[in-house]
Design an enzyme around this catalytic site. Sequence first.
Site, PDB file in Angstrom:
ATOM      1  N   ASP A  55     -19.363   8.005  42.918  1.00  0.00           N
ATOM      2  CA  ASP A  55     -19.831   8.435  44.243  1.00  0.00           C
ATOM      3  C   ASP A  55     -18.765   9.315  44.918  1.00  0.00           C
ATOM      4  O   ASP A  55     -19.081  10.319  45.552  1.00  0.00           O
ATOM      5  CB  ASP A  55     -20.123   7.193  45.102  1.00  0.00           C
ATOM      6  CG  ASP A  55     -21.051   6.234  44.382  1.00  0.00           C
ATOM      7  OD1 ASP A  55     -22.183   6.627  44.060  1.00  0.00           O
ATOM      8  OD2 ASP A  55     -20.630   5.098  44.089  1.00  0.00           O
ATOM      9  N   HIS A  65     -21.930   0.014  45.987  1.00  0.00           N
ATOM     10  CA  HIS A  65     -22.420   1.082  45.113  1.00  0.00           C
ATOM     11  C   HIS A  65     -23.943   0.980  45.094  1.00  0.00           C
ATOM     12  O   HIS A  65     -24.550   0.414  44.174  1.00  0.00           O
ATOM     13  CB  HIS A  65     -21.846   0.949  43.706  1.00  0.00           C
ATOM     14  CG  HIS A  65     -22.484   1.906  42.737  1.00  0.00           C
ATOM     15  ND1 HIS A  65     -22.342   3.268  42.841  1.00  0.00           N
ATOM     16  CD2 HIS A  65     -23.309   1.702  41.688  1.00  0.00           C
ATOM     17  CE1 HIS A  65     -23.046   3.859  41.888  1.00  0.00           C
ATOM     18  NE2 HIS A  65     -23.648   2.936  41.176  1.00  0.00           N
TER      19      HIS A  65
HETATM   20  N1  NAD Z   1     -21.046   1.809  39.289  1.00  0.00           N
HETATM   21  C1  NAD Z   1     -21.503   3.007  38.964  1.00  0.00           C
HETATM   22  O1  NAD Z   1     -21.125   4.020  39.553  1.00  0.00           O
HETATM   23  C2  NAD Z   1     -22.514   3.186  37.856  1.00  0.00           C
HETATM   24  C3  NAD Z   1     -22.893   4.486  37.475  1.00  0.00           C
HETATM   25  C4  NAD Z   1     -23.791   4.649  36.421  1.00  0.00           C
HETATM   26  C5  NAD Z   1     -24.333   3.529  35.785  1.00  0.00           C
HETATM   27  N2  NAD Z   1     -23.960   2.284  36.210  1.00  0.00           N
HETATM   28  C6  NAD Z   1     -24.468   1.083  35.538  1.00  0.00           C
HETATM   29  O2  NAD Z   1     -23.740   0.946  34.316  1.00  0.00           O
HETATM   30  C7  NAD Z   1     -24.497   0.147  33.410  1.00  0.00           C
HETATM   31  C8  NAD Z   1     -24.502   0.789  32.037  1.00  0.00           C
HETATM   32  O3  NAD Z   1     -25.215   2.006  32.080  1.00  0.00           O
HETATM   33  P1  NAD Z   1     -25.726   2.714  30.733  1.00  0.00           P
HETATM   34  O4  NAD Z   1     -26.396   3.958  31.182  1.00  0.00           O
HETATM   35  O5  NAD Z   1     -24.660   2.792  29.727  1.00  0.00           O
HETATM   36  O6  NAD Z   1     -26.827   1.662  30.275  1.00  0.00           O
HETATM   37  P2  NAD Z   1     -27.476   1.488  28.826  1.00  0.00           P
HETATM   38  O7  NAD Z   1     -28.721   0.710  29.063  1.00  0.00           O
HETATM   39  O8  NAD Z   1     -27.520   2.771  28.095  1.00  0.00           O
HETATM   40  O9  NAD Z   1     -26.413   0.549  28.090  1.00  0.00           O
HETATM   41  C9  NAD Z   1     -26.162  -0.747  28.492  1.00  0.00           C
HETATM   42  C10 NAD Z   1     -25.709  -1.497  27.263  1.00  0.00           C
HETATM   43  O10 NAD Z   1     -25.291  -2.797  27.681  1.00  0.00           O
HETATM   44  C11 NAD Z   1     -25.693  -3.694  26.674  1.00  0.00           C
HETATM   45  N3  NAD Z   1     -25.673  -5.048  27.214  1.00  0.00           N
HETATM   46  C12 NAD Z   1     -26.605  -5.689  27.946  1.00  0.00           C
HETATM   47  N4  NAD Z   1     -26.227  -6.954  28.185  1.00  0.00           N
HETATM   48  C13 NAD Z   1     -25.016  -7.115  27.601  1.00  0.00           C
HETATM   49  C14 NAD Z   1     -24.119  -8.196  27.501  1.00  0.00           C
HETATM   50  N5  NAD Z   1     -24.388  -9.370  28.050  1.00  0.00           N
HETATM   51  N6  NAD Z   1     -22.969  -8.015  26.826  1.00  0.00           N
HETATM   52  C15 NAD Z   1     -22.673  -6.829  26.247  1.00  0.00           C
HETATM   53  N7  NAD Z   1     -23.506  -5.768  26.291  1.00  0.00           N
HETATM   54  C16 NAD Z   1     -24.659  -5.907  26.972  1.00  0.00           C
HETATM   55  C17 NAD Z   1     -27.069  -3.195  26.260  1.00  0.00           C
HETATM   56  O11 NAD Z   1     -27.448  -3.709  25.000  1.00  0.00           O
HETATM   57  C18 NAD Z   1     -26.815  -1.693  26.222  1.00  0.00           C
HETATM   58  O12 NAD Z   1     -26.365  -1.257  24.953  1.00  0.00           O
HETATM   59  C19 NAD Z   1     -25.872   0.001  34.054  1.00  0.00           C
HETATM   60  O13 NAD Z   1     -25.915  -1.258  34.721  1.00  0.00           O
HETATM   61  C20 NAD Z   1     -25.897   1.115  35.088  1.00  0.00           C
HETATM   62  O14 NAD Z   1     -26.774   0.812  36.159  1.00  0.00           O
HETATM   63  C21 NAD Z   1     -23.080   2.094  37.218  1.00  0.00           C
END
Ligand code: NAD
Length: 347
Positions: free
Chosen positions: A171, A199
């Site tokens: 952000d 966030h």
């Molecule tokens: N804070 C921020 O600024 C910000 C920005 C972008 C995305 N995000 C968040 O980051 C996270 C990841 O995003 P992404 O695009 O890589 O998602 P994605 O769905 O492509 O990947 C997430 C991965 O996490 C794995 N996973 C789920 N539960 C798990 C567990 N208990 N242990 C280990 N692995 C597990 C899934 O199998 C998947 O491979 C999401 O929650 C998204 O909302 C946060």
Amino acid sequence: MESLARLTPLYPDRALIVAVTGAAGQIAYSLLPLLASGTVFGPQQRIKLQLLDVPAAESVLKGVCCELEDGAYPLLDHPVLYTSVADEAFAGADIVVLLGSFPRKPGMERKDLLAKNGTIFRDQGQALNRVAKADAHVIVVGNPANTNAWTLSQFCTKIPKEHITALARLDHNRLKSLVARKLDSAVSDVHNVIIWGNHSATQYPDVTYAYTPQIVQGKMRAALGGDSQLASEVIPLIQKRGAEVLALRKLSSAMSAAKAIGDHLRDWMFGTQTENEIVSMIVPSDGSYGIDKGLMFAFPVQCHRGGKYRIVSDLRIDDFSRKYIETTLAELRSEREEAMRLVSKMC
Ligand SMILES: NC(=O)c1ccc[n+]([C@@H]2O[C@H](COP(=O)([O-])OP(=O)(O)OC[C@H]3O[C@@H](n4cnc5c(N)ncnc54)[C@H](O)[C@@H]3O)[C@@H](O)[C@H]2O)c1
């Protein structure tokens, strides 16, 4: 341009152990090359990666490891460890990047999302307690990031609370870039934008203390068109930027999220680029600005080499800013209350 002197290795004699969860996901696919290539921890720091994902993602994770091998990164120790067992991934970790979380599904209520993620972050907090280094540095990215980090910190008592942070830097970078585009400036000339709070769409993107070589501190709000323009355009644009990318890509931000994680970790471990530079990090509140102690809140911070930071606690907050800060604070208090209720059931 990054000063290479600032990036002298944290551990010249050994590899830095970096654990990444959600490692088969899309953010990891952009982040792992940054870690392996020295972009985050410097061009001399050896890296050992320990990757975690759920058992169903094992084949994808194995493929990612093949690609890391094929990248022939000089700094990367082999073999890259991949596993679905948290204790294996977190063993001896110096840096822990928590991307894995349960995504919000259509029709899912917020309390169900908090419950699903509460369990994940409880289990991972307990695993860190068992096997991570006591001075490990943790960044939570998986959403809802602030509250997941809070839950983790309730179960991970071995690691100091201030070593558990979450990502507000995406952000922050979005705001910095928007200011640069609006003023026709270089991004590197824009300093001290701030993200406050959650966030989520209630975050407060604040330009009050921002400046460039042309716009002195205190004049930025006027330079961007004044408070009504900020309220109607700039602030909502940043608050909803994630949703905009999601609508366009049909996937959430990943490349920019990976870049932001790298920026957060580099500034945290090596220090912010200059003495007065402010960046935004979600950290446990120390009570500054009337934010409840311990609440995971995005604040303006300054970092010093070795993973130290301080919340910049002496900025004057006027009524315009206070209104936004109170809104995001109320949302975070209610998320934490829900998480507290769940945590008390889990204990
Ligand atoms: N804070 C921020 O600024 C910000 C920005 C972008 C995305 N995000 C968040 O980051 C996270 C990841 O995003 P992404 O695009 O890589 O998602 P994605 O769905 O492509 O990947 C997430 C991965 O996490 C794995 N996973 C789920 N539960 C798990 C567990 N208990 N242990 C280990 N692995 C597990 C899934 O199998 C998947 O491979 C999401 O929650 C998204 O909302 C946060």
